[in-house]
Scaffold this active site. Structure first.
Site, PDB file in Angstrom:
ATOM      1  N   HIS A  94       0.824  -0.884   0.126  1.00  0.00           N
ATOM      2  CA  HIS A  94      -0.064  -0.296  -0.054  1.00  0.00           C
ATOM      3  C   HIS A  94       0.904   1.725   0.127  1.00  0.00           C
ATOM      4  CE1 HIS A  94      -3.366   2.701   0.714  1.00  0.00           C
ATOM      5  NE2 HIS A  94      -2.688   3.008   1.935  1.00  0.00           N
ATOM      6  N   HIS A  96       0.517   5.772  -0.887  1.00  0.00           N
ATOM      7  CA  HIS A  96       0.001   6.717  -1.404  1.00  0.00           C
ATOM      8  C   HIS A  96       0.787   7.486  -2.535  1.00  0.00           C
ATOM      9  CE1 HIS A  96      -2.532   7.581   2.341  1.00  0.00           C
ATOM     10  NE2 HIS A  96      -2.376   5.852   1.651  1.00  0.00           N
ATOM     11  N   ASP A 119       1.485  -4.589 -20.890  1.00  0.00           N
ATOM     12  CA  ASP A 119       2.067  -5.638 -20.495  1.00  0.00           C
ATOM     13  C   ASP A 119       2.052  -6.288 -18.822  1.00  0.00           C
ATOM     14  OD1 ASP A 119       3.405  -6.130 -22.731  1.00  0.00           O
ATOM     15  OD2 ASP A 119       5.382  -4.472 -22.264  1.00  0.00           O
ATOM     16  N   HIS A 168      -8.788   7.471  -1.446  1.00  0.00           N
ATOM     17  CA  HIS A 168      -7.766   7.137  -0.881  1.00  0.00           C
ATOM     18  C   HIS A 168      -6.280   6.977  -1.689  1.00  0.00           C
ATOM     19  CE1 HIS A 168      -6.660   4.176   2.970  1.00  0.00           C
ATOM     20  NE2 HIS A 168      -5.082   5.165   2.222  1.00  0.00           N
TER      21      HIS A 168
HETATM   22 ZN   LIG Z   1      -3.394   4.748   3.005  1.00  0.00          ZN
END
Ligand SMILES: [Zn+2]
Length: 229
Positions: A94, A96, A119, A168
């Site tokens: 995860h 940002h 690809d 988010h």
């Molecule tokens: Zn986050």
């Protein structure tokens, strides 16, 4: 326990910094040991420059800490739901990262405009629905994982190893933590390319289906021929 995996997850977390995908303590990488069902994940809120492999937290699929003196990342329940929903994956990332997050904040999927995208990711990279107020108030991080899984209902999570969470940022996965980091770097690059493509030509269309198929299947599946045998 899982010393090798802890080393590898630690290195994968540092790789996010090296590739410019995270600032401060943003971002996290985890990996699952499918034999024991245990997950190794970055600790919560520890600066990358002070982190060691021993700081990695080990949790079970109920989120219970089974080793490590530090609390696991607050995003751990999201990682857990992805491992439950996507049984073939071994690593989750995860971040940002700027361009992928801009698409997530805009509530827009990333269309496949060309071969770089094709690809690695089959078709558009989906943006999830927004979480409801109730989903945020209780089990927010777990529900974040569930809306990603919901976005893939009937879809192929292995062929498109990323999703954008509305308002988010992205979650990305792979067969292990290293592939997940690799895919996260590629995702950011294709998000940037898609942004520039649509800026230059707001009417740009996704690449033709046959071109998308050609590029995806020359690298993936039974008839792949890209790279060394
Ligand atoms: Zn986050």
């Amino acid at each position: 326990m899982l010393e090798q995996l802890k080393q590898s997850v630690f290195a994968a977390n540092l790789a996010l910094v090296k590739h410019g995908l995270v600032l401060f303590t943003w971002g996290n990488v985890s990996a699952i040991d499918r034999d024991s069902g245990l997950i190794v994940i970055k600790p919560s809120g520890v600066a990358y420059e002070r982190m060691t492999a021993d700081d990695m937290a080990v949790v079970d699929t109920d989120g219970k800490r089974v080793e490590g003196k530090l609390s696991p990342s607050s995003d751990t329940p999201t990682h857990i739901e992805l491992y439950k929903a996507f049984p073939k994956i071994g690593g989750v990332v995860h971040t940002h990262s700027t361009f992928a997050t801009a698409f997530a904040q805009s509530g827009r999927a990333i269309a496949c405009f060309g071969t770089t995208h094709a690809d690695y990711f089959r078709g558009a990279i989906a943006c999830t629905r927004a979480l409801t107020k109730a989903e945020m108030e209780k089990d927010y991080e777990r529900n974040t994982g569930l809306v990603i899984a919901e976005a893939f209902k009937g879809g192929d999570y292995a062929a498109c190893p990323a999703a954008l969470i509305k308002s988010h940022a992205p979650f990305v996965w792979g067969k292990d933590e290293n592939e997940a980091v690799h895919n996260a770097v590629v995702l950011e690059e294709i998000a940037k390319m898609a942004y520039l493509t649509q800026t230059l030509n707001p009417k740009a269309e996704p690449a033709d289906g046959h071109l998308q198929d050609k590029h995806y299947y020359r690298k993936h599946g039974a008839n792949a021929y890209y790279g060394q045998k």
